[in-house]
Design a protein around this motif. Structure first.
Motif, short mmCIF file in Angstrom:
data_model
loop_
_atom_site.label_atom_id
_atom_site.label_comp_id
_atom_site.label_asym_id
_atom_site.label_seq_id
_atom_site.Cartn_x
_atom_site.Cartn_y
_atom_site.Cartn_z
N PHE A 169 0.84 -1.21 0.00
CA PHE A 169 0.00 0.00 0.00
C PHE A 169 0.87 1.25 0.00
O PHE A 169 2.07 1.20 0.26
CB PHE A 169 -0.97 0.01 1.19
N ILE A 170 0.23 2.37 -0.32
CA ILE A 170 0.91 3.67 -0.37
C ILE A 170 0.29 4.58 0.69
O ILE A 170 -0.93 4.60 0.86
CB ILE A 170 0.76 4.31 -1.78
N VAL A 171 1.13 5.31 1.39
CA VAL A 171 0.67 6.29 2.40
C VAL A 171 0.86 7.68 1.82
O VAL A 171 1.97 8.05 1.39
CB VAL A 171 1.48 6.16 3.71
N VAL A 172 -0.21 8.47 1.79
CA VAL A 172 -0.16 9.82 1.21
C VAL A 172 -0.59 10.82 2.28
O VAL A 172 -1.58 10.60 2.98
CB VAL A 172 -1.13 9.94 0.00
N THR A 173 0.16 11.91 2.40
CA THR A 173 -0.30 12.96 3.32
C THR A 173 0.06 14.35 2.80
O THR A 173 1.11 14.54 2.20
CB THR A 173 0.29 12.78 4.73
N ASP A 174 -0.88 15.28 2.99
CA ASP A 174 -0.61 16.70 2.75
C ASP A 174 -0.10 17.29 4.06
O ASP A 174 -0.30 16.72 5.13
CB ASP A 174 -1.89 17.41 2.29
N GLU A 175 0.56 18.45 3.99
CA GLU A 175 1.17 19.08 5.17
C GLU A 175 2.06 18.08 5.92
O GLU A 175 2.00 17.91 7.14
CB GLU A 175 0.08 19.63 6.12
N ALA A 176 2.93 17.40 5.14
CA ALA A 176 3.76 16.32 5.71
C ALA A 176 4.69 16.81 6.81
O ALA A 176 5.07 16.03 7.69
CB ALA A 176 4.56 15.66 4.58
N HIS A 177 5.07 18.11 6.78
CA HIS A 177 5.99 18.61 7.81
C HIS A 177 5.35 18.60 9.20
O HIS A 177 6.06 18.69 10.21
CB HIS A 177 6.48 20.02 7.46
N ASN A 178 4.02 18.51 9.27
CA ASN A 178 3.36 18.38 10.57
C ASN A 178 3.45 16.95 11.11
O ASN A 178 3.38 16.73 12.32
CB ASN A 178 1.88 18.76 10.48
N PHE A 179 3.57 15.98 10.21
CA PHE A 179 3.62 14.57 10.62
C PHE A 179 5.04 14.08 10.84
O PHE A 179 5.26 13.14 11.59
CB PHE A 179 2.92 13.70 9.57
N ALA A 180 6.01 14.69 10.14
CA ALA A 180 7.41 14.30 10.31
C ALA A 180 8.28 15.56 10.33
O ALA A 180 9.03 15.84 9.39
CB ALA A 180 7.83 13.37 9.17
N PRO A 181 8.19 16.35 11.40
CA PRO A 181 8.91 17.63 11.44
C PRO A 181 10.41 17.45 11.67
O PRO A 181 10.85 16.48 12.28
CB PRO A 181 8.26 18.36 12.63
N LYS A 182 11.18 18.41 11.17
CA LYS A 182 12.63 18.41 11.40
C LYS A 182 12.91 19.05 12.75
O LYS A 182 12.31 20.06 13.11
CB LYS A 182 13.33 19.21 10.29
N GLY A 183 13.81 18.46 13.50
CA GLY A 183 14.28 19.12 14.71
C GLY A 183 13.60 18.69 16.00
O GLY A 183 14.12 18.92 17.08
N TYR A 184 12.41 18.12 15.92
CA TYR A 184 11.77 17.63 17.15
C TYR A 184 10.88 16.43 16.80
O TYR A 184 10.54 16.20 15.64
CB TYR A 184 10.95 18.72 17.83
N ASP A 185 10.54 15.65 17.82
CA ASP A 185 9.77 14.42 17.60
C ASP A 185 8.28 14.69 17.63
O ASP A 185 7.81 15.56 18.36
CB ASP A 185 10.12 13.38 18.66
N SER A 186 7.55 13.95 16.81
CA SER A 186 6.09 13.96 16.89
C SER A 186 5.66 12.50 16.89
O SER A 186 6.45 11.63 16.47
CB SER A 186 5.49 14.70 15.69
N PRO A 187 4.45 12.18 17.36
CA PRO A 187 4.05 10.77 17.47
C PRO A 187 4.19 9.99 16.16
O PRO A 187 4.57 8.83 16.17
CB PRO A 187 2.57 10.87 17.89
N SER A 188 3.88 10.65 15.02
CA SER A 188 3.87 9.93 13.74
C SER A 188 5.23 9.88 13.04
O SER A 188 5.39 9.17 12.05
CB SER A 188 2.84 10.57 12.81
N LYS A 189 6.21 10.64 13.54
CA LYS A 189 7.49 10.77 12.81
C LYS A 189 8.27 9.45 12.73
O LYS A 189 8.80 9.10 11.68
CB LYS A 189 8.34 11.84 13.49
N SER A 190 8.29 8.69 13.84
CA SER A 190 9.13 7.49 13.86
C SER A 190 8.66 6.44 12.86
O SER A 190 9.47 5.84 12.16
CB SER A 190 9.16 6.89 15.27
N ILE A 191 7.33 6.24 12.73
CA ILE A 191 6.84 5.23 11.79
C ILE A 191 7.06 5.69 10.34
O ILE A 191 7.41 4.89 9.48
CB ILE A 191 5.35 4.87 12.06
N LEU A 192 6.87 7.00 10.06
CA LEU A 192 7.12 7.50 8.69
C LEU A 192 8.59 7.36 8.34
O LEU A 192 8.94 7.03 7.20
CB LEU A 192 6.67 8.95 8.57
N LYS A 193 9.47 7.59 9.31
CA LYS A 193 10.91 7.45 9.06
C LYS A 193 11.25 5.98 8.78
O LYS A 193 12.02 5.67 7.88
CB LYS A 193 11.69 7.96 10.28
#
Length: 612
Positions: free
Chosen positions: A414-438
């Motif tokens: 499957f393919i995962v698509v998101t708009d405003e991706a910098h909110n889900f995987a921001p640079k410089g700090y952790d967010s809940p969704s960042k680790s799985i996207l990475k």
């Protein structure tokens, strides 16, 4: 057209007296020693030796030009067109000066321009300035799409840009970058339409509630319209989908609570201590509630007193349980922290997070549908962490089982698509969704899980993820920091980077690893439209008209209305419709209708009369 000036193995200048050059058009250089060399125009200029710029930037004086004409010089015919060509593949030797240059035929560029058939790839747009080569193009590549230019639908004239979706296995992940109004969301919509055409299972995280494909574009001819109704499903977090509490780990729960409102270290500790595996929402909530009630009593003696004074066995057992919780956890779980967890847990429960599960999403993916998950950014961040971890590991477990020759339930790629991706995987700090996207960005290719990430601010997107995006769609971008990031992450040239702030809406540079270079394209017209296409000022105008029409309908059979009869008219309206008007407001609305020319006002010595 001839090669002029000093040449290198990578770049040459070409001149012509009768043909102007277009940026990003392709030409073939016929080198007598190295054969045909194909290149792309990266700069275009014109020059006239009779009309030079002075050192200070001024044009030649008008009287000088008139004098030259009088002497018999044909100024217009002495314009020279100059183009700078960058070769697609480096030549062995510098190109021979004076070589002929010609426009290629379609067959000569077919392998460079088209990597997939229209049936198996994503037909996303046209490659700009290829109309001369497209004349002898195969019929199967003609009339595939429309573009939207200058407010009008335009039939396909250029070679189509078809993205080879199969190449994602080798060059995974796509980035879509562009500022507000650049056509980024429009381009993302076209990509998603093409994924639906091929029945590729896709999850879309939609924080703007705009990725709905039920509304067909009114501008598309009737015989070309496409119906996507059965190919996608919009699901809202908390209404249609949610989290099954029993499936949560302590870390999942902390991520969820942290999104509701940031957790302190003490609150994290409370979850680690009090949350038990396979807890239901009620069992965990009741444990917290009983501990708080015991802590509110303040001391063990007070709790013992409550046990002794209990009026029933049930009440006695309840306080006995509170006493056990108090003795076990009071020292390690501060009262305020436990209260904070209860508040956050209740908030998530009230939003419906725990009322549903993700079964509908899984079923949709198994059927090859596009599943659009809608919600505000805060809820999507948290829910996507749980969802993507769950689905990615199901796919991973299936592939690992195949390798180990054991059995596991099938789960599709499957393919995962998101708009405003910098909110889900921001640079410089952790967010809940960042680790799985990475994790998906680095390992997803092996398991058939891919990312398409769109953002207005590529600089704010995590650098590890940005580096894994092998194909990048770059729309108009103005910010210098974002342009610099794009230059670092793609093979875009300095000349192309300079053009980024001035691109038209819908024009895009596509840097594709499979092609090994950047091409200039225009995204096709979408078959569907966003539900947010109405201009807000038109909306305002329409609402006012709607209110006026409603008011006129109410008073129409009561006209003419005299100023001394307002009370009776208002009573009649109230009896007929249930709507009550204040006398001053009623008169104000009548005056407004007069100002707009809908009613006429006749003045008398005592009162005004309002009539049609």
């Amino acid at each position: 057209m001839k090669v002029v000036g000093i040449t290198t193995q990578q770049e040459v200048y070409v001149g012509s007296k009768d043909r102007n050059f277009r940026i990003n058009e392709f030409l073939i250089i016929s080198d007598p020693y190295q054969g045909d060399l194909i290149g792309e125009i990266v700069e275009a200029k014109t020059y006239n030796k009779y009309i030079p710029l002075s050192l200070h930037g001024e044009l030649a004086d008008g009287s000088v030009i008139e004098s030259l004409k009088a002497l018999g010089y044909n100024i217009e015919e002495d314009t020279i067109y100059i183009g700078k060509i960058r070769l697609l593949n480096e030549a062995l030797y510098p190109v021979e000066t004076g070589c002929d240059v010609r426009i290629p035929t379609f067959d000569e560029v077919k392998n460079i321009m088209i990597n997939s058939s229209a049936d198996e790839g994503l037909v996303l747009g046209v490659i700009k300035n290829t109309d001369q080569m497209a004349k002898d193009m195969d019929e199967k590549f003609k009339d595939l799409l429309y573009t939207f230019e200058d407010g009008k639908l335009k039939e396909q004239e250029d070679i189509p840009y078809i993205y080879n979706i199969r190449s994602m296995h080798q060059y995974p992940h796509i980035g879509v970058f562009g500022g507000s109004g650049s056509g980024k969301s429009f381009g993302l919509r076209v990509i998603l339409e093409e994924l639906m055409k091929l029945n590729i299972p896709t999850i879309v995280l939609d924080p703007h509630f705009e990725m709905d494909f039920s509304q067909k574009g009114s501008y598309i001819p009737e015989n070309k319209k496409v119906d996507y109704t059965d190919k996608f499903k919009c699901l809202q977090v908390g209404f249609h989908v949610g989290v099954r509490f029993e499936d949560l780990t302590a870390q999942d729960l902390k991520n969820l609570l942290d999104a509701s409102s940031p957790l302190t270290d003490a609150m994290n500790n409370v979850v680690d201590i009090l949350f038990k595996k396979n807890d239901s929402y009620n069992s965990f909530y009741n444990r917290l509630k009983m501990l708080v009630e015991a802590q509110e009593e303040g001391s063990l003696d007070r709790i013992k007193l409550r046990i002794e004074e209990a009026e029933s066995n049930l009440e006695r057992e309840g306080w006995q349980k509170r006493k056990e919780l108090f003795l076990t956890y009071d020292k390690t779980c501060p009262y305020n922290s436990v209260r904070g967890i209860i508040w956050r847990l209740s908030r998530l429960n009230n939003e419906g997070i725990f009322s549903k599960d993700i079964r509908e999403i899984e079923e949709g993916l198994h059927m090859g549908k596009l599943i659009v998950i809608q919600g505000n950014t805060r809820i999507l961040q948290v829910f996507s962490t749980y969802l993507l971890n769950n689905l990615y590991h199901k796919r991973r477990d299936y592939k690992d089982a195949l390798y180990k020759k054991t059995t596991a339930e099938y789960f599709p790629p499957f393919i995962v698509v998101t708009d405003e991706a910098h909110n889900f995987a921001p640079k410089g700090y952790d967010s809940p969704s960042k680790s799985i996207l990475k994790e998906i960005s680095q390992e997803g290719r092996k398991y058939g899980t891919f990312l398409i990430l769109a953002t207005q601010r590529p600089t704010l997107l995590d650098e590890t993820i940005t580096a894994q995006l092998n194909t990048k769609f770059i729309f108009r971008t103005v910010r210098a920091s974002d342009i610099q990031t794009i230059q670092e992450e793609t093979d875009i040239t300095i000349e192309e980077a300079r053009r980024l702030p001035y691109l038209r809406t819908g024009d895009v540079f596509i840097s594709e690893a499979l092609m090994g270079r950047t091409i200039f394209a225009r995204i096709r017209a979408a078959y569907t439209t966003s539900p947010h296409t109405e201009n807000p000022f038109d909306e305002l105008k329409n609402k006012f008209k709607e209110k006026d029409d409603k008011f006129i309908k109410i008073i129409k059979d009561k006209l003419p209305i005299s100023g001394d009869d307002f009370i009776n008219v208002i009573k009649e309206i109230e009896n007929d419709t249930g709507i009550t008007y204040n006398i001053d407001v009623f008169e104000e609305k009548l005056e407004d209708m007069v100002d707009k020319g809908i009613l006429k006002k006749e003045k008398t010595p005592f009162f005004n009369i309002y009539k049609e």
